[in-house]
Design an enzyme around this catalytic site. Structure first.
Site, PDB file in Angstrom:
ATOM      1  N   ARG A 117      29.294  46.101   3.800  1.00 46.75           N
ATOM      2  CA  ARG A 117      30.599  46.075   4.454  1.00 46.75           C
ATOM      3  C   ARG A 117      31.553  46.988   3.705  1.00 46.75           C
ATOM      4  O   ARG A 117      31.661  48.161   3.990  1.00 46.75           O
ATOM      5  CB  ARG A 117      31.170  44.646   4.447  1.00 46.75           C
ATOM      6  CG  ARG A 117      30.557  43.737   5.466  1.00 46.75           C
ATOM      7  CD  ARG A 117      30.815  42.298   5.117  1.00 46.75           C
ATOM      8  NE  ARG A 117      30.182  41.976   3.845  1.00 46.75           N
ATOM      9  CZ  ARG A 117      30.137  40.756   3.316  1.00 46.75           C
ATOM     10  NH1 ARG A 117      30.735  39.771   3.911  1.00 46.75           N
ATOM     11  NH2 ARG A 117      29.511  40.546   2.184  1.00 46.75           N
TER      12      ARG A 117
ATOM     13  N   LYS B 213      25.544  28.888  -5.627  1.00 47.94           N
ATOM     14  CA  LYS B 213      26.742  29.166  -4.822  1.00 47.94           C
ATOM     15  C   LYS B 213      27.299  27.898  -4.184  1.00 47.94           C
ATOM     16  O   LYS B 213      28.230  27.976  -3.375  1.00 47.94           O
ATOM     17  CB  LYS B 213      26.404  30.183  -3.732  1.00 47.94           C
ATOM     18  CG  LYS B 213      26.131  31.582  -4.262  1.00 47.94           C
ATOM     19  CD  LYS B 213      26.066  32.581  -3.128  1.00 47.94           C
ATOM     20  CE  LYS B 213      25.964  33.996  -3.654  1.00 47.94           C
ATOM     21  NZ  LYS B 213      25.907  34.978  -2.571  1.00 47.94           N
TER      22      LYS B 213
ATOM     23  N   HIS C 288      26.221  39.021  10.423  1.00 47.50           N
ATOM     24  CA  HIS C 288      24.779  38.864  10.144  1.00 47.50           C
ATOM     25  C   HIS C 288      23.962  39.121  11.407  1.00 47.50           C
ATOM     26  O   HIS C 288      22.936  39.806  11.378  1.00 47.50           O
ATOM     27  CB  HIS C 288      24.479  37.422   9.692  1.00 47.50           C
ATOM     28  CG  HIS C 288      25.014  37.046   8.351  1.00 47.50           C
ATOM     29  ND1 HIS C 288      25.701  35.885   8.130  1.00 47.50           N
ATOM     30  CD2 HIS C 288      24.942  37.666   7.138  1.00 47.50           C
ATOM     31  CE1 HIS C 288      26.021  35.785   6.837  1.00 47.50           C
ATOM     32  NE2 HIS C 288      25.586  36.857   6.217  1.00 47.50           N
TER      33      HIS C 288
ATOM     34  N   SER D  63      31.071  34.956   5.227  1.00 49.72           N
ATOM     35  CA  SER D  63      30.893  33.500   5.339  1.00 49.72           C
ATOM     36  C   SER D  63      31.975  32.784   4.540  1.00 49.72           C
ATOM     37  O   SER D  63      32.484  31.749   4.955  1.00 49.72           O
ATOM     38  CB  SER D  63      29.513  33.102   4.805  1.00 49.72           C
ATOM     39  OG  SER D  63      28.492  33.722   5.548  1.00 49.72           O
TER      40      SER D  63
HETATM   41  P1  ADP Z   1      24.013  36.831  -0.222  1.00 50.13           P
HETATM   42  O1  ADP Z   1      24.325  35.551  -0.955  1.00 50.13           O
HETATM   43  O2  ADP Z   1      22.590  37.270  -0.407  1.00 50.13           O
HETATM   44  O3  ADP Z   1      24.987  37.930  -0.453  1.00 50.13           O
HETATM   45  P2  ADP Z   1      25.106  36.619   2.479  1.00 50.13           P
HETATM   46  O4  ADP Z   1      24.729  35.622   3.520  1.00 50.13           O
HETATM   47  O5  ADP Z   1      26.519  36.599   2.003  1.00 50.13           O
HETATM   48  O6  ADP Z   1      24.061  36.391   1.305  1.00 50.13           O
HETATM   49  O7  ADP Z   1      24.802  38.085   2.992  1.00 50.13           O
HETATM   50  C1  ADP Z   1      23.499  38.510   3.334  1.00 50.13           C
HETATM   51  C2  ADP Z   1      23.530  39.994   3.619  1.00 50.13           C
HETATM   52  O8  ADP Z   1      24.267  40.254   4.800  1.00 50.13           O
HETATM   53  C3  ADP Z   1      24.182  40.848   2.532  1.00 50.13           C
HETATM   54  O9  ADP Z   1      23.474  42.074   2.432  1.00 50.13           O
HETATM   55  C4  ADP Z   1      25.572  41.088   3.050  1.00 50.13           C
HETATM   56  O10 ADP Z   1      26.139  42.294   2.545  1.00 50.13           O
HETATM   57  C5  ADP Z   1      25.286  41.205   4.538  1.00 50.13           C
HETATM   58  N1  ADP Z   1      26.455  40.876   5.351  1.00 50.13           N
HETATM   59  C6  ADP Z   1      27.203  39.767   5.299  1.00 50.13           C
HETATM   60  N2  ADP Z   1      28.219  39.821   6.199  1.00 50.13           N
HETATM   61  C7  ADP Z   1      28.106  41.025   6.828  1.00 50.13           C
HETATM   62  C8  ADP Z   1      28.863  41.710   7.838  1.00 50.13           C
HETATM   63  N3  ADP Z   1      29.969  41.174   8.357  1.00 50.13           N
HETATM   64  N4  ADP Z   1      28.441  42.937   8.217  1.00 50.13           N
HETATM   65  C9  ADP Z   1      27.339  43.489   7.647  1.00 50.13           C
HETATM   66  N5  ADP Z   1      26.593  42.908   6.687  1.00 50.13           N
HETATM   67  C10 ADP Z   1      26.974  41.694   6.281  1.00 50.13           C
END
Ligand code: ADP
Length: 167
Positions: free
Chosen positions: A94, A45, A21, A132
């Protein structure tokens, strides 16, 4: 005439914030005058950290940057975008499996407001497998998450699981 500020919104659950992130935020900063990290409650979630904790964690991680701030939001992202006068959603990609969900969401948001554009940034290859969800699993089992999250977040995870185990 004053230049219109280009505001980007990076929405997500951030439960908790990972180095993946953070990398999207750091690179995203170059695309906008201002970036807002928008933390969704995501109650469906069942997040480990409540919104206030997630806001605090992100706040600590981004305090060195001038043009990014963090806020919580509830309800429709599109409504939040309108309130902030922001036209661009930033999301990270990803693996292929991210694509389908992100594609659908971008299409739905475009239907709801054709003026809002979603832009995607590819993960840094080091963080392609960082999520996460897996980090929480590793931390819960007592593993070392130092490669995937900052020391501050690693400390928060340890604290949280110790507290949960003690209950
Ligand atoms: P959500 O519940 O909206 O998917 P996340 O916190 O899981 O929330 O992810 C937020 C955004 O960050 C999403 O677009 C996800 O694809 C991106 N993201 C999460 N981890 C990574 C990573 N390791 N590299 C690039 N983008 C990421």
């Amino acid at each position: 005439m004053a230049k219109v500020k280009h505001i980007g919104v990076y929405p997500g659950t951030f439960d908790p914030m990972t180095r993946g992130h953070l990398d999207i935020i750091e690179r995203g900063l170059n695309l906008f005058d201002q970036l807002i990290v928008a933390v969704a409650g995501s109650q469906s979630k069942s997040p480990l950290f409540d919104v206030d904790e997630r806001l605090e964690i992100i706040g600590e991680e981004i305090k060195g940057y001038g043009n990014v701030r963090v806020e919580g939001f509830d309800g429709l992202l599109i409504e939040y975008m309108r309130k902030k006068k922001a036209r661009t959603v930033l999301r990270g990609l990803r693996v292929i499996s991210d694509f389908e969900y992100e594609f659908q969401m971008a299409l739905i948001n475009r239907k709801l407001d054709p003026g809002v554009e979603t832009v995607f940034m590819m993960t840094a290859e080091n963080y392609a497998a960082v999520s996460s969800r897996f980090i929480k699993e590793i931390a819960r089992l007592g593993g070392d998450v130092g490669a995937f999250v900052t020391p501050g977040v690693a400390g928060r995870l340890k604290e949280k699981y110790e507290r949960l185990k003690g209950q």
